[in-house]
Design a protein around this motif. Sequence first.
Motif, PDB file in Angstrom:
ATOM      1  N   ALA A 149      -3.028   4.072  -9.493  1.00  0.00           N
ATOM      2  CA  ALA A 149      -4.271   3.670  -8.365  1.00  0.00           C
ATOM      3  C   ALA A 149      -3.908   2.407  -7.648  1.00  0.00           C
ATOM      4  O   ALA A 149      -3.948   1.987  -6.518  1.00  0.00           O
ATOM      5  CB  ALA A 149      -5.405   4.027  -8.666  1.00  0.00           C
ATOM      6  N   HIS A 150      -3.550   1.323  -8.676  1.00  0.00           N
ATOM      7  CA  HIS A 150      -3.374  -0.047  -8.417  1.00  0.00           C
ATOM      8  C   HIS A 150      -2.088  -0.180  -7.312  1.00  0.00           C
ATOM      9  O   HIS A 150      -2.440  -1.015  -6.451  1.00  0.00           O
ATOM     10  CB  HIS A 150      -3.081  -0.982  -9.618  1.00  0.00           C
TER      11      HIS A 150
ATOM     12  N   ALA B   1      -3.293   1.381  -3.898  1.00  0.00           N
ATOM     13  CA  ALA B   1      -4.112   0.296  -3.237  1.00  0.00           C
ATOM     14  C   ALA B   1      -3.291  -0.739  -2.617  1.00  0.00           C
ATOM     15  O   ALA B   1      -3.560  -1.187  -1.683  1.00  0.00           O
ATOM     16  CB  ALA B   1      -5.103  -0.223  -4.028  1.00  0.00           C
ATOM     17  N   TYR B   2      -2.260  -1.220  -3.236  1.00  0.00           N
ATOM     18  CA  TYR B   2      -1.340  -2.365  -2.877  1.00  0.00           C
ATOM     19  C   TYR B   2      -0.532  -1.995  -1.562  1.00  0.00           C
ATOM     20  O   TYR B   2      -0.474  -2.450  -0.685  1.00  0.00           O
ATOM     21  CB  TYR B   2      -0.222  -2.622  -3.937  1.00  0.00           C
TER      22      TYR B   2
ATOM     23  N   ALA C 184      -1.520   0.507   0.619  1.00  0.00           N
ATOM     24  CA  ALA C 184      -2.817   0.467   1.484  1.00  0.00           C
ATOM     25  C   ALA C 184      -2.892  -0.648   2.327  1.00  0.00           C
ATOM     26  O   ALA C 184      -3.132  -0.777   3.283  1.00  0.00           O
ATOM     27  CB  ALA C 184      -3.972   1.274   1.081  1.00  0.00           C
TER      28      ALA C 184
ATOM     29  N   HIS D 162      -3.209  12.524  -2.984  1.00  0.00           N
ATOM     30  CA  HIS D 162      -3.350  11.182  -2.584  1.00  0.00           C
ATOM     31  C   HIS D 162      -2.691  10.781  -1.510  1.00  0.00           C
ATOM     32  O   HIS D 162      -3.175   9.815  -0.715  1.00  0.00           O
ATOM     33  CB  HIS D 162      -2.941  10.493  -3.994  1.00  0.00           C
TER      34      HIS D 162
END
Length: 453
Positions: free
Chosen positions: A177-178, A181-182, A184, A225
Motif C-alpha cells: 500500500a505504501h 500511495a506514492y 497516487a 485497488h
Amino acid sequence: MSSPARKRAKKQADVDEVEFFKGISKVPYKPDAGPSDVLCYKHYNPAEVIHGKTMADWLRFSVCYWHTFRGVGLDPFGGPTITRHWDDGSESIENAKRRLRAAFEFLSKLGVKYWTFHDRDLAPEGADLEETNRNLDEITDLAKELMEKHGIKLLWNTCNLFAHPRFMNGAATNPDAHVVAYAAAQVKKGLEIGKKLGAENFVFWGGREGFQSLLNTDVLAELTHAANFFKMAVDYKEKIGFQGQLLIEPKPKEPTRHQYDYDAMTVVGFLKHFGLSDHFKINVEPNHTMLAGHSYEHDVVMASKFGMLGSVDSNTGSPDLGWDTDQFPMDVKNATLVMKAVIEQDGIAPGGLNFDAKVRRESTCLEDMFIAHIGAMDTFARGLRAAVKLIEGGVMKMMIADRYSSFKNGIGAKIAKGNATFEECEEYIKKAGEPKQISGQQEKYECVLNHYV
C-alpha cells in the motif's frame, strides 16, 4: 538594471537565440517533390479541407518527448548509439531546460501543434517527492513559456509509474500500500501539471500493472485497488477543475508477463465492471495491439465501436520480432483503416495521433528525426485521403449492408431488436429449413480497399 542582472539577462537572451537544428528550416508542403526530397510534406497539407474538416483537425499530430528527446538508441541487446549535441547526458536542471528548448524548436520547424510527455522525461527526480515536484514546477514553467511562444499545445501528459525500482511490482496494483500511495501522490502532481499546461488529456499507462506469476498474486484485490486508484484520480480531477479527458492505454505484456490492460476490450470490461466507463476513454497504441495478437487496426475499431476511442499512439512494430519496437508508421493501408474508424466517429478530438515512436538505433543524425516524423505524417495524410474516398464511394458500406440484410425484416429483425425467443427461432427453422451458404467474399473486400489505397 544592475550589472549582474544585465549579465543574467544577456545570458538568457543568448540561450533563447541558440539554434539547435542549424541548416533545417520549417518543413514545407511540396506535393510535386521528387522521391529523394524527404524534408518536405508531399501529402500532408494542414489547411486543406477534406470531408468537412482540415487535415490538421482530422489528424491532430503530436510528438512524444520521451522517444524523440530522451531516446539514446538503447535496445535489449545493446547500449546507446545516439547522442545529441545539446544534451550532456546529465540529470541537471540546466540540461533539462536546454533539451526542452531544442524540443520546441523541433516542434516548430516540423509544424505540429501538439506534444506529449511523462513527468520524469521532463524533469529530474530529486532526493524526495518535494524536491522532485519543485524540479517539475521549474521545468514546466519554462514549458508553458515555450508553448505560448510557439503556439503549441499539450495533447496529454502522463506519469512514469514503471521505471523507478519502487514500482518493480507495479504502481496502482502493487501489493504494498505504501507504493500505491506514492503512485497516487505522483499522479496528483501530474494532474496539477496537466491543468497548469492546459493538457487536453491525461494518460494512464500501466507499465507494470500486471503479474509475472499467479502463484503470488491476488488478482481481484489488485484490480479492485487499481479501480479505486482511478476513482481517486477522477475525484481529484474534478476537485481541481482539470478539464482534460482521462485515457487508459492497453498493452498485453512486456515488461510484465501479463498486464491487466491486455487490449481494448479488456479495458472496456474493466471500466464497465467498476463503474468507470463514463470517466475514461482508451488511448490505443497499434504496436501494443499487434503484441496482443490482433491486426493493426483492431483495438482502434473495437474501442471506437463502443464509443471509447479517445486517442491513438501512432506507431507500428515488427511482428516477426515479437516485442515492442515503437517504429514510425509507414504503411498506408494500416493508416487508412485507422482513419476510416476516426472518420466514422467524426474525429478524434480532444485526442490525436501521437507518434509514440523512435528512430532506429542506427538512424543517428538530426535529419533522421525530421524524416521519420515527416514520413509518418505523410503516411497518415495518405491514409486520410484513402479513407475519405472509401467512405464517400460507399461501395464497401453497401456490400456490408447487403451482407447483413437478413436482419432487416422477419425473424432477423426480431433478433436484431432483441425481441426474438428460442421458440420463435425453432418455429422459423421448421418452416425455412437449412440455411443457404453465403460467401464471405473476403478477397472482394480486400480488392475494394486496395482500389482506394
